[in-house]
Write a protein that holds these residues in place. Sequence first.
Motif, short mmCIF file in Angstrom:
data_model
loop_
_atom_site.label_atom_id
_atom_site.label_comp_id
_atom_site.label_asym_id
_atom_site.label_seq_id
_atom_site.Cartn_x
_atom_site.Cartn_y
_atom_site.Cartn_z
N GLN A 1 1.11 -1.27 0.16
CA GLN A 1 -0.05 -0.23 -0.03
C GLN A 1 0.57 1.61 0.33
O GLN A 1 1.74 1.05 0.57
CB GLN A 1 -1.10 -0.18 1.56
N VAL A 2 0.24 2.06 -0.66
CA VAL A 2 1.07 3.66 -1.10
C VAL A 2 -0.15 5.00 -0.61
O VAL A 2 -1.44 4.90 0.00
CB VAL A 2 1.26 4.05 -2.13
N GLN A 3 0.14 5.44 0.60
CA GLN A 3 -0.19 7.00 1.02
C GLN A 3 0.11 7.81 0.83
O GLN A 3 1.76 7.90 0.76
CB GLN A 3 0.09 6.88 2.69
N LEU A 4 -0.55 8.63 0.57
CA LEU A 4 0.21 10.10 -0.28
C LEU A 4 -1.04 11.12 -0.07
O LEU A 4 -1.94 11.23 0.82
CB LEU A 4 -0.44 10.29 -1.73
N VAL A 5 0.12 12.61 0.75
CA VAL A 5 -0.27 13.06 1.73
C VAL A 5 -0.13 14.49 1.08
O VAL A 5 1.31 14.98 0.83
CB VAL A 5 0.19 12.90 2.87
N GLU A 6 -1.10 15.51 0.73
CA GLU A 6 -1.08 16.96 0.44
C GLU A 6 -1.01 17.29 1.58
O GLU A 6 -1.17 17.89 2.08
CB GLU A 6 -1.93 17.12 -0.65
N SER A 7 -0.34 18.93 0.57
CA SER A 7 -0.07 19.76 1.56
C SER A 7 0.56 20.88 0.85
O SER A 7 1.12 21.04 -0.16
CB SER A 7 0.54 20.14 2.50
N GLY A 8 0.33 22.58 1.39
CA GLY A 8 0.89 23.91 0.65
C GLY A 8 -1.08 24.49 0.00
O GLY A 8 -0.29 25.42 -0.15
N GLY A 9 -2.09 23.92 0.37
CA GLY A 9 -3.10 25.00 -0.44
C GLY A 9 -3.39 26.45 0.75
O GLY A 9 -2.81 26.08 2.17
N GLY A 10 -3.73 26.66 -0.21
CA GLY A 10 -4.14 27.73 0.65
C GLY A 10 -5.27 28.91 -0.37
O GLY A 10 -5.15 28.86 -1.32
N SER A 11 -5.31 30.36 0.53
CA SER A 11 -5.87 31.12 -0.04
C SER A 11 -4.94 32.82 -0.30
O SER A 11 -3.64 32.52 -0.43
CB SER A 11 -6.96 31.76 0.60
N VAL A 12 -4.98 33.13 -1.91
CA VAL A 12 -4.52 33.92 -2.79
C VAL A 12 -4.62 34.36 -3.58
O VAL A 12 -5.96 34.40 -4.40
CB VAL A 12 -2.88 32.77 -3.48
N GLN A 13 -4.05 35.39 -4.23
CA GLN A 13 -5.01 36.74 -5.01
C GLN A 13 -3.93 36.90 -6.08
O GLN A 13 -3.20 36.20 -5.93
CB GLN A 13 -4.81 38.23 -4.04
N ALA A 14 -4.74 36.68 -7.55
CA ALA A 14 -4.97 36.15 -8.60
C ALA A 14 -3.53 36.79 -8.71
O ALA A 14 -3.42 38.01 -8.22
CB ALA A 14 -5.73 37.07 -9.56
N GLY A 15 -2.92 36.01 -9.78
CA GLY A 15 -1.18 36.87 -10.09
C GLY A 15 -0.56 36.21 -8.23
O GLY A 15 0.65 36.27 -8.84
N GLY A 16 -0.73 35.39 -7.86
CA GLY A 16 -0.08 34.63 -6.65
C GLY A 16 0.38 33.74 -6.83
O GLY A 16 0.56 32.96 -7.43
#
Length: 119
Positions: A1-16
């Motif tokens: 089995q393999v586990q994948l964990v994402e991170s780094g998302g968030g809220s930004v303004q256009a152009g960011g």
Amino acid sequence: QVQLVESGGGSVQAGGSLKLSCVASGNTYRQFRMGWFRQPPGKEREWVANIYHSTGGTSYSASAKGRFAISQDKAENTLHLQMNNLKPEDTATYYCAADFVPAGSWDYWGQGTQVTVSS
């Protein structure tokens, strides 16, 4: 089995910019390729980019090309997606996925990380 964990998302303004990461753990031997997908609100999941484990070759969707960069850190079993010049239409839940040998289908998925781009 393999586990994948994402991170780094968030809220930004256009152009960011944002950089997503996805750490793979478990039996990661025989990895063929990894990729990023996204699902905008109320829409189908769509492919964004992928990278081949052995060669490092990359492919991008038309919407990602020129703005996003996929990369991998083999030593850390980590996949990245650098997203620049973000647009409101990039708002979505972003998922990483892994395709293992025998190749041809996305075998494992992460839980997703939310990216919101405001105008």
